[in-house]
Design a protein around this motif. Structure first.
Motif, PDB file in Angstrom:
ATOM      1  N   TYR B 154       9.732  24.502  22.587  1.00 43.43           N
ATOM      2  CA  TYR B 154       9.511  23.889  21.279  1.00 43.43           C
ATOM      3  C   TYR B 154       8.855  24.866  20.316  1.00 43.43           C
ATOM      4  CZ  TYR B 154       8.427  20.556  17.690  1.00 43.43           C
ATOM      5  OH  TYR B 154       8.391  19.915  16.490  1.00 43.43           O
ATOM      6  N   LEU B 155       7.891  25.624  20.840  1.00 43.78           N
ATOM      7  CA  LEU B 155       7.167  26.575  19.987  1.00 43.78           C
ATOM      8  C   LEU B 155       8.133  27.624  19.423  1.00 43.78           C
ATOM      9  CD1 LEU B 155       4.459  27.709  18.926  1.00 43.78           C
ATOM     10  CD2 LEU B 155       4.347  29.095  20.971  1.00 43.78           C
ATOM     11  N   ILE B 156       8.968  28.172  20.305  1.00 45.14           N
ATOM     12  CA  ILE B 156       9.909  29.212  19.865  1.00 45.14           C
ATOM     13  C   ILE B 156      10.885  28.637  18.835  1.00 45.14           C
ATOM     14  CG2 ILE B 156      11.778  30.749  20.640  1.00 45.14           C
ATOM     15  CD1 ILE B 156      10.182  30.823  23.367  1.00 45.14           C
ATOM     16  N   SER B 157      11.404  27.434  19.123  1.00 49.11           N
ATOM     17  CA  SER B 157      12.356  26.812  18.199  1.00 49.11           C
ATOM     18  C   SER B 157      11.707  26.517  16.856  1.00 49.11           C
ATOM     19  CB  SER B 157      12.896  25.498  18.775  1.00 49.11           C
ATOM     20  OG  SER B 157      13.198  25.653  20.110  1.00 49.11           O
ATOM     21  N   SER B 158      10.482  26.023  16.907  1.00 49.47           N
ATOM     22  CA  SER B 158       9.844  25.674  15.628  1.00 49.47           C
ATOM     23  C   SER B 158       9.476  26.916  14.828  1.00 49.47           C
ATOM     24  CB  SER B 158       8.637  24.757  15.828  1.00 49.47           C
ATOM     25  OG  SER B 158       7.818  25.253  16.820  1.00 49.47           O
ATOM     26  N   LEU B 159       9.137  28.014  15.536  1.00 50.61           N
ATOM     27  CA  LEU B 159       8.875  29.271  14.826  1.00 50.61           C
ATOM     28  C   LEU B 159      10.141  29.748  14.104  1.00 50.61           C
ATOM     29  CD1 LEU B 159       6.617  31.364  17.233  1.00 50.61           C
ATOM     30  CD2 LEU B 159       6.074  30.594  14.917  1.00 50.61           C
ATOM     31  N   PHE B 160      11.257  29.632  14.818  1.00 50.16           N
ATOM     32  CA  PHE B 160      12.549  30.006  14.231  1.00 50.16           C
ATOM     33  C   PHE B 160      12.833  29.137  12.993  1.00 50.16           C
ATOM     34  CE2 PHE B 160      17.196  29.100  14.245  1.00 50.16           C
ATOM     35  CZ  PHE B 160      17.633  30.354  13.860  1.00 50.16           C
ATOM     36  N   CYS B 161      12.586  27.846  13.128  1.00 54.35           N
ATOM     37  CA  CYS B 161      12.823  26.923  12.001  1.00 54.35           C
ATOM     38  C   CYS B 161      11.888  27.231  10.835  1.00 54.35           C
ATOM     39  CB  CYS B 161      12.625  25.477  12.444  1.00 54.35           C
ATOM     40  SG  CYS B 161      13.936  24.925  13.508  1.00 54.35           S
ATOM     41  N   ALA B 162      10.641  27.556  11.160  1.00 53.75           N
ATOM     42  CA  ALA B 162       9.685  27.898  10.101  1.00 53.75           C
ATOM     43  C   ALA B 162      10.139  29.146   9.358  1.00 53.75           C
ATOM     44  CB  ALA B 162       8.309  28.117  10.720  1.00 53.75           C
ATOM     45  N   LEU B 163      10.662  30.103  10.103  1.00 54.85           N
ATOM     46  CA  LEU B 163      11.179  31.326   9.475  1.00 54.85           C
ATOM     47  C   LEU B 163      12.351  31.009   8.550  1.00 54.85           C
ATOM     48  CD1 LEU B 163      11.098  34.014  12.317  1.00 54.85           C
ATOM     49  CD2 LEU B 163       9.957  34.105  10.099  1.00 54.85           C
ATOM     50  N   LEU B 164      13.242  30.142   9.036  1.00 56.43           N
ATOM     51  CA  LEU B 164      14.402  29.739   8.215  1.00 56.43           C
ATOM     52  C   LEU B 164      13.945  29.084   6.918  1.00 56.43           C
ATOM     53  CD1 LEU B 164      17.027  28.221  10.694  1.00 56.43           C
ATOM     54  CD2 LEU B 164      17.202  30.338   9.410  1.00 56.43           C
ATOM     55  N   LEU B 165      12.996  28.158   7.064  1.00 55.43           N
ATOM     56  CA  LEU B 165      12.500  27.447   5.871  1.00 55.43           C
ATOM     57  C   LEU B 165      11.853  28.408   4.879  1.00 55.43           C
ATOM     58  CD1 LEU B 165      10.915  24.240   7.437  1.00 55.43           C
ATOM     59  CD2 LEU B 165      12.750  24.288   5.785  1.00 55.43           C
ATOM     60  N   THR B 166      11.041  29.307   5.410  1.00 60.97           N
ATOM     61  CA  THR B 166      10.363  30.262   4.531  1.00 60.97           C
ATOM     62  C   THR B 166      11.392  31.175   3.867  1.00 60.97           C
ATOM     63  OG1 THR B 166       8.700  30.279   6.270  1.00 60.97           O
ATOM     64  CG2 THR B 166       8.358  31.810   4.473  1.00 60.97           C
ATOM     65  N   GLY B 167      12.359  31.604   4.663  1.00 60.99           N
ATOM     66  CA  GLY B 167      13.422  32.463   4.133  1.00 60.99           C
ATOM     67  C   GLY B 167      14.158  31.771   2.998  1.00 60.99           C
ATOM     68  N   ALA B 168      14.481  30.512   3.194  1.00 60.53           N
ATOM     69  CA  ALA B 168      15.200  29.739   2.172  1.00 60.53           C
ATOM     70  C   ALA B 168      14.353  29.634   0.906  1.00 60.53           C
ATOM     71  CB  ALA B 168      15.521  28.354   2.707  1.00 60.53           C
ATOM     72  N   ALA B 169      13.060  29.358   1.109  1.00 60.32           N
ATOM     73  CA  ALA B 169      12.159  29.228  -0.051  1.00 60.32           C
ATOM     74  C   ALA B 169      12.080  30.546  -0.819  1.00 60.32           C
ATOM     75  CB  ALA B 169      10.778  28.794   0.428  1.00 60.32           C
ATOM     76  N   VAL B 170      12.010  31.656  -0.083  1.00 62.14           N
ATOM     77  CA  VAL B 170      11.915  32.968  -0.740  1.00 62.14           C
ATOM     78  C   VAL B 170      13.203  33.257  -1.520  1.00 62.14           C
ATOM     79  CG1 VAL B 170      11.793  35.467  -0.300  1.00 62.14           C
ATOM     80  CG2 VAL B 170      10.236  33.909   0.892  1.00 62.14           C
ATOM     81  N   ILE B 171      14.347  33.026  -0.886  1.00 58.72           N
ATOM     82  CA  ILE B 171      15.638  33.286  -1.558  1.00 58.72           C
ATOM     83  C   ILE B 171      15.738  32.458  -2.843  1.00 58.72           C
ATOM     84  CG2 ILE B 171      18.161  33.006  -1.354  1.00 58.72           C
ATOM     85  CD1 ILE B 171      17.852  33.599   1.646  1.00 58.72           C
ATOM     86  N   LEU B 172      15.406  31.187  -2.724  1.00 62.03           N
ATOM     87  CA  LEU B 172      15.544  30.301  -3.892  1.00 62.03           C
ATOM     88  C   LEU B 172      14.544  30.660  -4.985  1.00 62.03           C
ATOM     89  CD1 LEU B 172      16.231  26.895  -2.115  1.00 62.03           C
ATOM     90  CD2 LEU B 172      17.822  28.231  -3.472  1.00 62.03           C
ATOM     91  N   ARG B 173      13.357  31.093  -4.579  1.00 64.08           N
ATOM     92  CA  ARG B 173      12.348  31.511  -5.572  1.00 64.08           C
ATOM     93  C   ARG B 173      12.847  32.742  -6.328  1.00 64.08           C
ATOM     94  NH1 ARG B 173       9.267  32.263  -9.027  1.00 64.08           N
ATOM     95  NH2 ARG B 173       6.992  32.365  -9.041  1.00 64.08           N
TER      96      ARG B 173
END
Lengths: 469, 472
Positions: B154-173
């Motif tokens: 779960y930890l590894i998956s959620s870290l991956f998801c957190a990275l995706l979310l942050t990446g998306a936020a950065v791209i959109l910003r």
């Protein structure tokens, strides 16, 4: 009258509550069930009186706005057909509950599920729109599964799985049909007008295939007949056997309601296939019945043959025969339930007396006389209204389709011969030991069945004699 | 300022509760006090949330509406039920419940903020915090080696998801210059063919699939449920997904709506896959919690299939389904709390054999809740299923309708195995006496189900009015 319909639906639910509250390992729940069924019979008789007084033959409706935004109003009503069936079903359940052995009368869950089934079938037989019809049609899956699973002595779990899946498939395909009809009707539809809902050809075809499959899945017609036989084979509990045997009635009633005014154009193509399969299964069931050595399998074959006869009458004959079908079904339900209980009693007496089952009736004269009466009614002798009505129905079948008529007549003759022969064997003194002590039925039980005999016998003169004018 | 602070008080209460529970000093064996405190804090937060649901708080990045209130009510309701049931478990096991209760408040707080967020930055933060809460609760509940592994997954998956979310936020910003929902929506509207936007949108969607337990991101849900302690199982079934759904739906309505047509096929595929995986997976299990984990995946699939257009009708149908599903699942969880042996809560199917002979009421209600979950009438689940199926029929999705019904049959088989264990098998072991609280909870649940079935207009029509106001 609308209030009476509501009372009819509420009484079994109240019965369920009281049964739940009853003491464990006590017979209180048993008396609650008896009282509940008796109360509903009284209400049905009152409704029958009202319907008989109406010139158009219908009682008033009870409607309930369930989902206003989706245009779904649940409506309940009763005509002569549904009320006679209700009366027949209640009588069958009453006979089944009376037939419980003393130790079985303490099974709270059995009694509770019986009442729950009773509520479902009451709703089903009084439903006037397709949604309430579907709700109660599908709701019957649960009590049937629990009753058969808990009290049916089903040896193979796989049989139970298949039977449950079959019931569930039936419910789901009917749901598809209801949803599609709802879509094209822009709302709920009255059962009477279901066949008139305008739909594109492909949608109508899908709907009627689903409707036929849903109802046929509840009728012991090929290829579904095997699972009914497999389930019924091990049941030694009267109400459970009777309830399992009432399921085909739900399929028949479905056809009756969905095709009441007219057979839809899309469904007309299925009629010859249904006729062929129906007659072939009747003949097959009759031959299987003859080959069995016990009475109960013979009775099962008998009921399968008769259910298929009624199915053919419903799908092939005009609505003018509706009353004949209702009168005949009414008697059939009572006779079937009575024979089941009497046979299970005699089997139990054999088990207690450690004697051969064949010849047992010779040592149980009281039961024997009643048993003989019901067998004679079942084979169609002129001692109940079944004689007249079956005569009319079979004649009409001959008129419509001579070949089917021959097949039907052959199957009925074969199975009636089988049942009568079994009666003869069960009364034969040669088959049982001389020093056997078997306890006959009690005077109470005898009085109860004498009342049932009277009900059937008087119906020979007037099928609705019990309705006070 | 003070006014804004008052309107923010529901969140403040939750925040205070988190700090007190997770970072305060506590004596051992104080479960009763911990749950009483949690209950009081949760109820006061809920009451204030209902009163101030649409008032502008000091947190300008979120805006409460009737839509958010609907989801928050579900979250708070589930939270209350969870607290009520979990107390029994923690008391019986003599375990500290502070971390568990703290995480519960964390989920409530960030789940509520996720639903009402109007800024992608806040959404990303809330989603990450929600996953962190889930991880803490998983780690805290670890008692065995295999569950330790699952928490790491779960930890590894959620870290991956957190990275995706942050990446998306950065791209959109970088692309849009703002993370405000309105600005983002306008930008999406004007640049529908920009491939970078698609990538960002996909990066936003995947973590939500993970949070809601949709296939193929369901692995953590089914793998971790098997031997998880019962309150944590209930937490994941009732709460974790609900918060995720609220945020996912809100994000789709507020930001991703211009791309809805492009994502339609993707959503349908994910939904059908989830339904299939959930239904088939449920049949193969011998562990009752794993079976229900698969059922959760199956139900998540149905919810997505229903809401995928994000219109008023779709959301209404989806919400109806979600509500009845949660109600039935709540009932099942209560029944699981009521069936234990020598103080141990059961999870293997063979351990439930013959339970009906010793615990007839709990077994009967469990069967009723299961059939409600299956959508069979006359139970309330039928109402939810009807909403979902009717929506498919209205839009001529007949193939999906048939697929759904076939999968229902498969789920029926899985439930039959449980019914068989409860009713058709002989009892081999004894069952502990369930306390009156369990019976009360079951009764309340049953009454609620009955009311929903008799008076469905409160669920369908009133919610519809709420949704209409928001979507207009």
């Amino acid at each position: 009258m609308a209030n009476l319909l509501l009372i009819l639906l509420i009484i079994p639910l109240l019965g369920c509550l009281f049964t739940m509250a009853a003491k464990k390992n006590d017979v209180n729940a048993f008396y609650v069930v008896l009282f509940t069924i008796a109360s509903n019979i009284a209400v049905v008789l009152r409704l029958l009186q009202a319907v008989a007084a109406n010139t158009d033959g219908t009682a008033e409706y009870y409607t309930y706005t369930w989902l206003k935004s989706l245009n779904i109003e649940l409506s309940f009503g009763a005509d002569l057909f549904s009320l006679l069936l209700l009366f027949g079903v209640y009588m069958a359940l009453l006979i089944g509950v009376v037939g419980l052995l003393p130790q079985q009368r303490k099974h709270k869950s059995l009694l509770l599920l019986t009442l729950y089934f009773m509520w479902n079938i009451t709703g089903f037989l009084t439903a006037r729109d397709m949604f309430s019809f579907y709700i109660f049609f599908a709701a019957m899956v649960l009590p049937l599964l629990m009753l058969v699973g808990m009290f049916g002595n089903v040896r193979k779990v796989s049989v139970l799985y298949v039977h449950f899946s079959l019931s569930l498939v039936g419910a789901l395909v009917l749901l598809i049909a209801v949803l599609v009809m709802y879509r094209f009707n822009h709302g709920n539809a009255e059962l009477l007008s279901v066949a008139l809902v305008a739909m594109p050809k492909y949608a109508a075809f899908v709907v009627w295939v689903c409707v036929c499959a849903a109802f046929l899945s509840r009728i012991p017609i090929w290829p579904f007949h095997h699972w009914f036989a497999a389930i019924s084979a091990g049941i030694k509990n009267p109400p459970v056997y009777i309830i399992a045997n009432l399921m085909p009635l739900t399929g028949l009633y479905g056809f009756m309601r969905f095709w009441q005014l007219t057979v839809p154009e899309s469904a007309e193509a299925f009629l010859p296939i249904m006729t062929i399969f129906g007659v072939a299964t009747m003949l097959f069931a009759a031959l299987i019945g003859i080959s069995h050595k016990d009475f109960l399998p013979k009775l099962f074959s008998y009921s399968a043959v008769y259910y298929l006869l009624f199915l053919l009458c419903i799908v092939l004959l005009d609505s003018q025969y509706e009353k004949n079908i209702a009168y005949s079904l009414f008697i059939f339900l009572i006779v079937n339930a009575s024979l089941t209980v009497l046979d299970l009693w005699s089997e139990n007496a054999c088990a207690e007396g450690h004697c051969d089952y064949r010849g047992i009736l010779a040592y149980m004269p009281k039961l024997s006389r009643i048993f003989a009466f019901f067998v004679l009614v079942a084979v169609g002798l002129p001692i109940s209204s079944m004689f007249w009505n079956n005569f009319v129905l079979i004649s009409a079948l001959f008129k419509i389709n001579f070949a089917a008529g021959i097949g039907v007549m052959t199957a009925i003759t074969l199975i009636c011969m089988g049942v009568t022969y079994e009666l003869f064997m069960m009364r034969s003194l040669k088959r049982i030991g001389v020093n056997v002590s078997v306890e006959d039925i009690s005077d109470r039980q005898r009085a109860f069945f004498m009342a049932v005999v009277l009900l059937l016998f008087l119906s020979f003169f007037d099928p609705l004699w019990f309705v006070l004018s | 300022m003070i006014e804004g602070l008052i309107y923010f008080s529901p969140m403040l209460i939750l925040l205070i509760a988190v700090f007190i529970l997770m970072f305060g000093e506590h004596e051992e064996d104080e479960q009763y006090r911990c749950f009483r405190f949690s209950r009081i804090m949760l109820l006061s937060s809920f009451v204030l949330e209902v009163i101030f649901y649409n008032k502008p708080s000091i947190l300008t990045l979120s805006q409460g509406t009737r839509f958010t209130l609907v989801f928050e009510s579900l979250l708070y309701g589930s939270g209350l039920m969870l607290l009520y049931l979990s107390r029994k478990w923690f008391t019986a096991m003599h375990r500290q419940a502070y971390i568990f209760c703290g995480c519960l408040f964390l989920t409530l707080m960030f789940g509520s903020l996720l639903v009402s967020s109007t800024n992608l930055g806040l959404t990303v933060g809330c989603a990450v915090m929600l996953m962190s809460g889930n991880y803490i609760i998983l780690r805290d509940s670890n008692t065995q080696k295999d569950s330790n592994i699952s928490s790491r997954i779960y930890l590894i998956s959620s870290l991956f998801c957190a990275l995706l979310l942050t990446g998306a936020a950065v791209i959109l910003r970088l692309l849009c210059g703002s993370l405000d929902y309105e600005a983002l929506r306008m930008y999406f509207d004007l640049n529908q063919s920009d491939i970078r936007l698609f990538a960002a949108a996909a990066m936003l969607i995947v973590p939500f699939l993970f949070l809601t337990g949709l296939a193929p991101m369901h692995f953590w849900l089914t793998e971790t449920f098997g031997r998880m302690m019962l309150p944590v199982f209930v937490y994941f079934v009732l709460m974790s997904g609900t918060g995720g759904w609220g945020g996912f739906i809100h994000l789709n309505i507020a930001v991703l709506a211009p791309l809805a047509a492009y994502f339609k096929i993707f959503y349908v595929s994910v939904a059908l896959l989830s339904i299939g995986v959930g239904a088939v997976g449920a049949c193969g299990g011998q562990n009752i919690r794993k079976i229900f984990a698969y059922i959760a995946v199956y139900n998540a699939g149905i919810i997505l299939l229903t809401v995928r257009r994000f219109t008023v009708n779709a959301l209404n149908a989806g919400f109806g389904y979600m509500f009845t599903y949660l109600l039935a699942m709540c009932g099942i969880c209560t029944c699981l709390f009521g069936l234990k042996r020598k103080g141990e809560y059961l999870f293997m199917l063979s351990e439930f054999e013959g339970a009906s002979q010793k615990r007839p009421y709990i077994s009967a209600m469990m069967v009723i809740f299961m059939f409600s979950l299956l959508g069979l009438p006359p139970f309330s689940g039928f109402l939810g299923l009807f909403s979902a199926l009717n929506y498919q029929a209205l839009h001529h999705h007949f193939y999906q309708l048939i697929y759904l019904l076939i999968m229902m049959l498969v789920v029926g088989y899985a439930f039959l195995q449980i019914v068989r264990a409860l009713y058709f098998e002989e009892r081999k072991t004894t069952f502990d006496k369930a306390d009156s609280g369990i019976y009360t909870a079951i009764l309340l649940n049953a009454v609620l189900m009955l009311l929903i079935m008799i008076l469905p207009q409160y669920l369908t029509e009133d919610v519809r009015t709420m949704l209409e106001t928001v979507l207009q």
